[in-house]
Enzyme design. Sequence first.
Site, PDB file in Angstrom:
ATOM      1  N   VAL A 116       0.835  -1.202   0.000  1.00  0.00           N
ATOM      2  CA  VAL A 116       0.000   0.000   0.000  1.00  0.00           C
ATOM      3  C   VAL A 116       0.872   1.255   0.000  1.00  0.00           C
ATOM      4  O   VAL A 116       1.779   1.375   0.830  1.00  0.00           O
ATOM      5  CB  VAL A 116      -0.928   0.018   1.236  1.00  0.00           C
ATOM      6  CG1 VAL A 116      -1.814   1.254   1.243  1.00  0.00           C
ATOM      7  CG2 VAL A 116      -1.781  -1.245   1.276  1.00  0.00           C
ATOM      8  N   PRO A 117       0.605   2.214  -0.892  1.00  0.00           N
ATOM      9  CA  PRO A 117       1.407   3.442  -0.936  1.00  0.00           C
ATOM     10  C   PRO A 117       0.927   4.459   0.093  1.00  0.00           C
ATOM     11  O   PRO A 117      -0.208   4.406   0.564  1.00  0.00           O
ATOM     12  CB  PRO A 117       1.158   3.954  -2.353  1.00  0.00           C
ATOM     13  CG  PRO A 117      -0.266   3.530  -2.633  1.00  0.00           C
ATOM     14  CD  PRO A 117      -0.422   2.188  -1.949  1.00  0.00           C
ATOM     15  N   THR A 119       0.520   7.581  -0.598  1.00  0.00           N
ATOM     16  CA  THR A 119      -0.277   8.611  -1.279  1.00  0.00           C
ATOM     17  C   THR A 119      -1.777   8.298  -1.283  1.00  0.00           C
ATOM     18  O   THR A 119      -2.601   9.195  -1.246  1.00  0.00           O
ATOM     19  CB  THR A 119       0.213   8.776  -2.730  1.00  0.00           C
ATOM     20  OG1 THR A 119       0.364   7.478  -3.316  1.00  0.00           O
ATOM     21  CG2 THR A 119       1.537   9.517  -2.769  1.00  0.00           C
ATOM     22  N   ASN A 120      -2.122   7.025  -1.370  1.00  0.00           N
ATOM     23  CA  ASN A 120      -3.535   6.620  -1.398  1.00  0.00           C
ATOM     24  C   ASN A 120      -3.743   5.437  -0.443  1.00  0.00           C
ATOM     25  O   ASN A 120      -4.176   4.364  -0.858  1.00  0.00           O
ATOM     26  CB  ASN A 120      -3.942   6.204  -2.818  1.00  0.00           C
ATOM     27  CG  ASN A 120      -3.640   7.273  -3.847  1.00  0.00           C
ATOM     28  OD1 ASN A 120      -4.226   8.343  -3.846  1.00  0.00           O
ATOM     29  ND2 ASN A 120      -2.684   6.999  -4.721  1.00  0.00           N
ATOM     30  N   GLY A 218       3.986   0.453 -12.645  1.00  0.00           N
ATOM     31  CA  GLY A 218       5.115   1.360 -12.776  1.00  0.00           C
ATOM     32  C   GLY A 218       4.683   2.799 -12.546  1.00  0.00           C
ATOM     33  O   GLY A 218       3.509   3.087 -12.337  1.00  0.00           O
ATOM     34  N   CYS A 251      -1.126   8.489  -9.623  1.00  0.00           N
ATOM     35  CA  CYS A 251      -0.076   8.379 -10.649  1.00  0.00           C
ATOM     36  C   CYS A 251      -0.599   8.607 -12.061  1.00  0.00           C
ATOM     37  O   CYS A 251       0.193   8.765 -12.990  1.00  0.00           O
ATOM     38  CB  CYS A 251       0.624   7.029 -10.560  1.00  0.00           C
ATOM     39  SG  CYS A 251      -0.478   5.609 -10.690  1.00  0.00           S
TER      40      CYS A 251
END
Length: 495
Positions: A116-117, A119-120, A218, A251
């Site tokens: 999980v990033p 950013t979100n 990516g 992204c």
Amino acid sequence: MLNFDYDLQSVQETRNLARQAKQAQTELAQFNSEQIDKIIRNMVKVAEENAVALAKLAVEETGFGKVEDKVFKNRFASTELYQFIKPMQTIGVIKEDKINKVMEIAEPVGLLMGIVPSTNPTSTTIYKSLIAIKARNGIVFSPHPSALKCTLEAAKLMNDAAVAAGAPANIIGCISKPSMNATNELMKCDEVAMIIATGGSAMVKAAYSAGKPALGVGPGNVPAYIERTADIPKAVRNIIASKTFDNGTICASEQSVVVEECIRNQVMEEFKRQGGYFMTPEETEQVGRKLFNRGHAMNAKMVGRSAADIAAGAGISIPPGTKVLLGEQQGVGEQYPLSYEKLTTVLAFYTVKDWHEACDLCMKLLNNGGVGHSLSIHTETPEMAIKFAEKPVFRILVNTASTHGGVGVSTGLAPAFTLGCGTWGGSATSDNVTPMHLINIKRVAYGIKDVTENGNSSYATGDAQQGGSGGTVSEDRIQALVNEVMSLLKQRGDC
């Protein structure tokens, strides 16, 4: 010593989570469609009820983005996603070809690892939980350390909602003591069958090198080309709406604006009118230095920030109400920092002579860190959209906000927060990831061709005997064999 103890605890916790979730998944694999749908409906309900609280927690913890936009993402990742995946057949017989007598039966992949990033964090956790359960998989999350609290809370809410609706306990887990060793342990442990990686390039590459199937994405370095026939006010409105949505943390958001000379002034005036600020060369250089560390690695303090925050951090003055910062660039690469992905409210601005030059520039930008992801074009000429469809990306987004179009908000693409970049971008899929990517398909195939007909048996008898005895084969016999093979191929439709 404390770090060593923490590392041991982190790895042991990961092992426990994987074992518990795998056991739970083995039970879930026996559930029918009605049971799974009941579980998912409750998860969606709980996600909706907590959309605001999770959004506030994410912004408070990470400092990225805007609460109102994260609320939207949480709801999109639950309610909108559910409407899309509800009719999907992911259990039992999902297809039957009565002509060729082949039956397809869906089976779960098993236990998933979800990266999980920051950013979100909450929307990605909700989304991955739902698509995992829809396909009767369990999932254990590896959160980004800077988004630990909100990711943990989202995972707990999803697990509790699933269990309350009948799912086995511990079907959704999340590492509470994140470390690189814990992440590596989860990637490589026997219990995990597949990895879904959303995050930085290094993490995605690590997922693909773990020795098991992985779905990774990516980076995006989306060029937005405004072609001369475009509806300029609409194009600018879409780009600004996209780039300011959650302050550019998705992204699929635009990274560069490419315009033709003949409409350059119109586009610039429209951006200014709608809240864009064109930086001077000196200001552009200042912002570029502030945005990136170590070449083009983005400064985390600048991710998901408003234009005002970026300007203040870089020490420049901008008009009140500015929504996005634009910096003119004359090239692509190391000397032009804004030519890289910028997950914040900053855009590179390029001017080209015509669409041919725009094509070349978009290719350079994509090769600078966005191959396979997305490209945006604004045009009223359908033929132009087709020309740009030849670029090496898997989402060509026409006359829409790239952020919203890429994830399926404003387009007919599948709702998703994991956007594959295909082999061109180093991904295993070019799709927006759905539950259909998380199932195995077994096939029951009946015989429909009698291999004992058409003299096939002669291959293993007469000819073999001739060859074995050292005899020669006549030209007539060779021609007869060729005719037999061609006849069989025609029956199969191979020639």
